[in-house]
Design a protein around this motif. Structure first.
Motif, short mmCIF file in Angstrom:
data_model
loop_
_atom_site.label_atom_id
_atom_site.label_comp_id
_atom_site.label_asym_id
_atom_site.label_seq_id
_atom_site.Cartn_x
_atom_site.Cartn_y
_atom_site.Cartn_z
N UNK A 193 32.02 73.41 12.54
CA UNK A 193 32.83 73.56 11.20
C UNK A 193 33.91 74.66 11.66
N UNK A 194 33.43 75.64 12.43
CA UNK A 194 34.36 76.85 12.72
C UNK A 194 35.58 76.33 13.52
N UNK A 195 35.18 75.52 14.66
CA UNK A 195 36.25 74.72 15.33
C UNK A 195 37.27 73.96 14.52
N UNK A 196 36.85 72.99 13.81
CA UNK A 196 37.33 72.26 13.00
C UNK A 196 38.20 72.66 11.92
N UNK A 197 37.86 73.93 11.27
CA UNK A 197 38.50 74.55 10.28
C UNK A 197 39.74 75.28 11.02
N UNK A 233 30.99 80.59 23.50
CA UNK A 233 32.03 79.49 22.81
C UNK A 233 32.12 80.31 21.61
N UNK A 234 31.37 80.78 20.64
CA UNK A 234 31.81 81.53 19.40
C UNK A 234 32.75 82.58 19.86
N UNK A 235 32.43 83.30 20.38
CA UNK A 235 33.51 84.73 20.87
C UNK A 235 34.74 83.98 21.15
N UNK A 236 34.71 83.06 22.05
CA UNK A 236 36.19 82.45 22.42
C UNK A 236 36.71 81.83 21.19
N UNK A 237 36.04 81.19 20.56
CA UNK A 237 36.53 80.55 19.06
C UNK A 237 37.20 81.56 18.24
N UNK A 238 36.50 82.64 18.15
CA UNK A 238 36.88 83.76 17.44
C UNK A 238 38.01 84.37 17.87
N UNK A 288 41.76 79.59 8.41
CA UNK A 288 41.39 80.90 8.82
C UNK A 288 40.08 81.42 8.20
N UNK A 289 40.16 81.43 6.87
CA UNK A 289 39.08 81.98 6.06
C UNK A 289 37.63 81.24 6.33
N UNK A 290 37.68 79.87 6.40
CA UNK A 290 36.51 79.02 6.57
C UNK A 290 36.04 79.16 8.05
#
Length: 185
Positions: free
Chosen positions: A85-89, A120-125, A95-97
């Motif tokens: 969901x984070x990657x898709x949004x 991965x999540x830090x990189x996506x952030x 940005x908010x979602x």
């Protein structure tokens, strides 16, 4: 004749859309059924091309996957859902979602102690912040990803935050730093 051609094009495009949705469902089912978390993680990494191909469809699938993982009390699948969901949004520019799901994912990955997902999540952030033009925050997230990567089992994950830092330095005309991080990647 034009109506027939238009109808045929419409039918072909609908078949393609349904076929893509079915492939995504199959990939998500493989993730659910896999017991080994490292193999499950590799399947998640492999699904990113599907996300990039149709992020709106992946948002729909990600929400269903999140509901399913919560009903089964599967924290690992819940973590996967947050990533999807984070990657898709992020890809659709919400940005908010993207931040909301990313922070939920980071909190859960920290709780579970899964460093691969923390990378991965830090990189996506960092990518979320980079897309928003917030380079300082992006760099902080990438550096956090590098910290997590020190103990990571999958070497390919270590490249992502380092390479992205190189790109930020390149964009900000800090060529020495850009070269250093790019070479390290």
């Amino acid at each position: 004749m034009k109506k027939i051609i238009t109808l045929l094009c419409f039918i072909a495009s609908m078949q393609t859309a349904f076929a893509q949705a079915n492939r995504i469902d199959v990939k998500l089912q493989q993730i659910v059924e896999e017991k080994n978390w490292e193999t499950k993680f590799k399947l998640v990494v492999g699904i990113t091309s599907a996300i990039e191909g149709n992020p709106n469809l992946m948002i729909t699938k990600g929400i269903k996957f999140l509901q399913q993982s919560k009903s089964k009390n599967s924290l690992f699948d819940e973590l996967i859902s947050y990533h999807i969901l984070s990657y898709s949004y992020r890809l659709v520019g919400n940005k908010v979602n993207a931040l909301d799901y990313n922070f939920k994912g980071i909190a859960l990955a920290e709780k579970l102690g899964i460093e691969s997902f923390l990378i991965i999540l830090s990189n996506n952030l960092g990518n979320i912040y980079k897309n928003a033009g917030e380079n300082e925050r992006a760099m902080a997230a990438y550096f956090k990803g590098i910290e997590y990567s020190n103990n990571a089992k999958l070497d390919t994950l270590k490249i992502m935050p380092v390479a992205n830092l190189g790109f930020i330095y390149l964009e900000t005309d800090k060529l020495d730093s850009a070269l250093m991080f790019t070479q390290n990647a």
